[in-house]
Design an enzyme around this catalytic site. Sequence first.
Site, PDB file in Angstrom:
ATOM      1  N   ASP A  24       0.929  -1.129   0.027  1.00 31.42           N
ATOM      2  CA  ASP A  24      -0.042   0.071   0.056  1.00 31.42           C
ATOM      3  C   ASP A  24       0.782   1.149   0.006  1.00 31.42           C
ATOM      4  O   ASP A  24       1.874   1.412   0.753  1.00 31.42           O
ATOM      5  CB  ASP A  24      -0.942  -0.010   1.308  1.00 31.42           C
ATOM      6  CG  ASP A  24      -1.772   1.205   1.329  1.00 31.42           C
ATOM      7  OD1 ASP A  24      -2.119   2.041   0.258  1.00 31.42           O
ATOM      8  OD2 ASP A  24      -2.111   1.544   2.497  1.00 31.42           O
ATOM      9  N   ASP A  28      -4.352   3.695   2.785  1.00 34.03           N
ATOM     10  CA  ASP A  28      -5.682   3.190   2.897  1.00 34.03           C
ATOM     11  C   ASP A  28      -5.896   1.782   3.124  1.00 34.03           C
ATOM     12  O   ASP A  28      -7.206   1.170   3.617  1.00 34.03           O
ATOM     13  CB  ASP A  28      -6.695   3.628   1.709  1.00 34.03           C
ATOM     14  CG  ASP A  28      -6.272   2.789   0.546  1.00 34.03           C
ATOM     15  OD1 ASP A  28      -5.373   2.020   0.504  1.00 34.03           O
ATOM     16  OD2 ASP A  28      -6.980   2.727  -0.491  1.00 34.03           O
ATOM     17  N   ASP A  32      -1.575  -1.355  -3.857  1.00 33.75           N
ATOM     18  CA  ASP A  32      -2.053  -0.350  -5.113  1.00 33.75           C
ATOM     19  C   ASP A  32      -0.712  -0.380  -6.062  1.00 33.75           C
ATOM     20  O   ASP A  32       0.295  -0.619  -5.684  1.00 33.75           O
ATOM     21  CB  ASP A  32      -2.393   1.220  -4.408  1.00 33.75           C
ATOM     22  CG  ASP A  32      -1.340   1.700  -3.674  1.00 33.75           C
ATOM     23  OD1 ASP A  32      -0.179   1.596  -3.631  1.00 33.75           O
ATOM     24  OD2 ASP A  32      -1.993   2.411  -2.714  1.00 33.75           O
ATOM     25  N   ASP A 101      -4.451  -9.341 -16.013  1.00 30.02           N
ATOM     26  CA  ASP A 101      -5.206 -10.593 -16.079  1.00 30.02           C
ATOM     27  C   ASP A 101      -6.334 -10.172 -16.967  1.00 30.02           C
ATOM     28  O   ASP A 101      -6.758  -8.959 -17.212  1.00 30.02           O
ATOM     29  CB  ASP A 101      -5.988 -10.219 -14.490  1.00 30.02           C
ATOM     30  CG  ASP A 101      -6.147 -11.835 -14.053  1.00 30.02           C
ATOM     31  OD1 ASP A 101      -6.902 -12.628 -14.586  1.00 30.02           O
ATOM     32  OD2 ASP A 101      -5.572 -12.180 -13.166  1.00 30.02           O
ATOM     33  N   ASP A 209      -8.434 -15.600 -17.280  1.00 33.61           N
ATOM     34  CA  ASP A 209      -9.210 -16.219 -16.372  1.00 33.61           C
ATOM     35  C   ASP A 209     -10.354 -17.331 -16.814  1.00 33.61           C
ATOM     36  O   ASP A 209     -10.927 -16.788 -17.748  1.00 33.61           O
ATOM     37  CB  ASP A 209      -9.936 -15.063 -15.543  1.00 33.61           C
ATOM     38  CG  ASP A 209     -10.704 -15.601 -14.274  1.00 33.61           C
ATOM     39  OD1 ASP A 209      -9.743 -15.600 -13.214  1.00 33.61           O
ATOM     40  OD2 ASP A 209     -11.900 -15.556 -14.272  1.00 33.61           O
ATOM     41  N   GLU A 272      -6.039 -20.029 -17.919  1.00 36.59           N
ATOM     42  CA  GLU A 272      -6.552 -20.702 -16.435  1.00 36.59           C
ATOM     43  C   GLU A 272      -7.525 -21.735 -16.817  1.00 36.59           C
ATOM     44  O   GLU A 272      -8.616 -21.109 -17.601  1.00 36.59           O
ATOM     45  CB  GLU A 272      -6.779 -19.651 -15.627  1.00 36.59           C
ATOM     46  CG  GLU A 272      -7.133 -20.301 -13.984  1.00 36.59           C
ATOM     47  CD  GLU A 272      -7.995 -19.839 -13.273  1.00 36.59           C
ATOM     48  OE1 GLU A 272      -8.176 -20.033 -12.074  1.00 36.59           O
ATOM     49  OE2 GLU A 272      -9.044 -19.006 -13.880  1.00 36.59           O
ATOM     50  N   HIS A 344      -3.492 -16.968  -5.911  1.00 36.88           N
ATOM     51  CA  HIS A 344      -4.385 -16.227  -4.933  1.00 36.88           C
ATOM     52  C   HIS A 344      -5.681 -16.903  -4.476  1.00 36.88           C
ATOM     53  O   HIS A 344      -6.439 -16.562  -3.679  1.00 36.88           O
ATOM     54  CB  HIS A 344      -4.824 -14.782  -5.674  1.00 36.88           C
ATOM     55  CG  HIS A 344      -5.442 -15.171  -6.932  1.00 36.88           C
ATOM     56  ND1 HIS A 344      -4.968 -15.558  -8.012  1.00 36.88           N
ATOM     57  CD2 HIS A 344      -6.744 -14.946  -7.055  1.00 36.88           C
ATOM     58  CE1 HIS A 344      -5.698 -15.774  -8.922  1.00 36.88           C
ATOM     59  NE2 HIS A 344      -7.144 -15.268  -8.441  1.00 36.88           N
ATOM     60  N   ASP A 345      -5.849 -18.170  -5.390  1.00 38.86           N
ATOM     61  CA  ASP A 345      -6.780 -19.034  -4.969  1.00 38.86           C
ATOM     62  C   ASP A 345      -6.746 -20.413  -3.916  1.00 38.86           C
ATOM     63  O   ASP A 345      -7.569 -20.931  -3.740  1.00 38.86           O
ATOM     64  CB  ASP A 345      -7.570 -19.570  -6.179  1.00 38.86           C
ATOM     65  CG  ASP A 345      -8.114 -18.404  -7.155  1.00 38.86           C
ATOM     66  OD1 ASP A 345      -8.558 -17.453  -6.630  1.00 38.86           O
ATOM     67  OD2 ASP A 345      -8.025 -18.506  -8.476  1.00 38.86           O
TER      68      ASP A 345
END
Length: 568
Positions: A24, A28, A32, A101, A209, A272, A344-345
Amino acid sequence: MPDGTAPWWTSAVVYQIYPRSFQDSDGDGVGDLGGILQRLDHLTDLGVDVLWLSPVYPSPQADNGYDISDYQDIDPLFGSLAQLDELIEALHARGMKLVMDLVVNHTSDAHPWFLESRSSADSPKRDWYWWRPPRGGMAAGDPGAEPTNWQSFFSGPTWELDEASGEYYLHLFDRRQPDLNWENPQVRQAIYEMMRWWLDRGVDGFRMDVINMISKDVAEDGHLHDGPPLPGSSLGSGYASFICGPRIHEFLQEMHREVFAGRPEALLTVGEMPGVTVEQARLFTDPARGEVDMVFQFEHVGLDHGTSKWDLNPLRMRDLKASFGRWQAGLAEVGWNSLYWDNHDQPRAVSRFGDDSPRYRRDSATCLATLLHLHRGTPYVYQGQELGMANYPFASLDDFRDVESLNHHVQAVSAGQDPAAVLDAMRTMSRDNARTPVQWDASPHAGFTSGEPWLAVNPDHVEWNAEAQREDPTSVLAHYRRLIALRHQLPVVALGDFTMLLPEHDDVYAFTRSLDGETLLVVCNVSRRAHDLTSLLPQAAGAELVLGNLADGDPGELRPWEARVLRL
Ligand code: TEU
């Protein structure tokens, strides 16, 4: 694929950034683009060739950006288009590439295409999505009136009723992720145009994806078919209707012609593909067919699933060997593999397949890394994996953020499952395990943010962090650096033939790689038990050590979680 003519990505390593959890820059609590720009030295230091960036497009964030409401901009949460341009330039200046992505099986329900499609049954964009009336003879909203019995990946039926028109729309994932209708040529052209726009901007390719789900098996009269019932559920599996559907190769070949063909740049495309078989993967990645460069297959990350991902069994080594062995053999002559443990899954591999106890965490993380990176294919490193990041010690439901986990909890508990058992399964399998912030240093929020992180930092960051590992030659990070460098240095690592050894052994994963008279023997002890290497693999005696993950020891013994790359 003779040496010298091999595509650039055969010797490349890709690093995946999940932007909301990487760094970050504005306090926040959400990572990013500004944060990524600050951390590029980390990538250079690792030596990776490509950055794959999970979605940063405008999105209501129902599925952390995999629900896109504008394909051609950046969500202010993550920064601006100007910063994306800056990232492209900065990566290129460092000799790295950027892969974006591409999420085009579905959009967000807030995408203007869907808003227009939903606005009326006569909308010119009605047919851009999958709208269907209730099942014959039933009233909209009746239980079981959904047009098919398919179960969504994120629990419940794949159909959501739109009260205004009395019709349902299809969503294979969350109800806020309506599926695009690829049967409509206007949809396809709009997507190709968007893809060209990104390539013209300088991006170097796409990770696509669930791209093997874009073609649905639809009858000429528009009918979609029920699937076989799922055990203990009123719903069925729609896989046969949308995994590698009837027009999938046609669509990917068209995309290739319209978007990629004839471009002089060195690009990378990876599809994917949950549920893809090795036979299909060979077709998808055969360069002569012009579809994609490589695919993410899911077989190895499904081997420990029971009836669902929430029903976990221990991984049996012989199953893993049989699976990886078949993929290596299946794509040996034609096509190409991608190699991954983490993304990330998936929960963190060191916790799931390794041993994250204090004694063996470092050793098992480096052992698993060696095993994977010495296979033939393009390795993917997921942020934090190179630091040995592990699963999070989730205490209660409030600790979770992921839509898949939360939907599952609601469904499972309302179906009568024991809430404590449901939570237990989430603790081991939730995607949030992969999504905790990257551990940069030992400070309160691990150097990730000056604010409150959107998902808690793992408390183990005081010990497990990048700063602590950077200068330590025995660290997980240092080991990843060496593995990545080895692929760059040795053609045999990139291109050598693969032969599996000891297919039945429970603890030792061993194989050879050979190219032009050079042979590497890779031996990995994926257990806490020591093994006598010389009796298992006599050819190892006297072989030169190219790379190992433990301090020098008895060459005849394979210690717990030891991995060695030997030159025969
Ligand atoms: O995931 C596709 C997919 O089928 C699974 O990995 C799924 O996310 C789930 O973990 C199965 O248990 C892709 C993205 O990688 C994922 O983050 C998105 O949520 C999904 O598609 C929808 O876009």
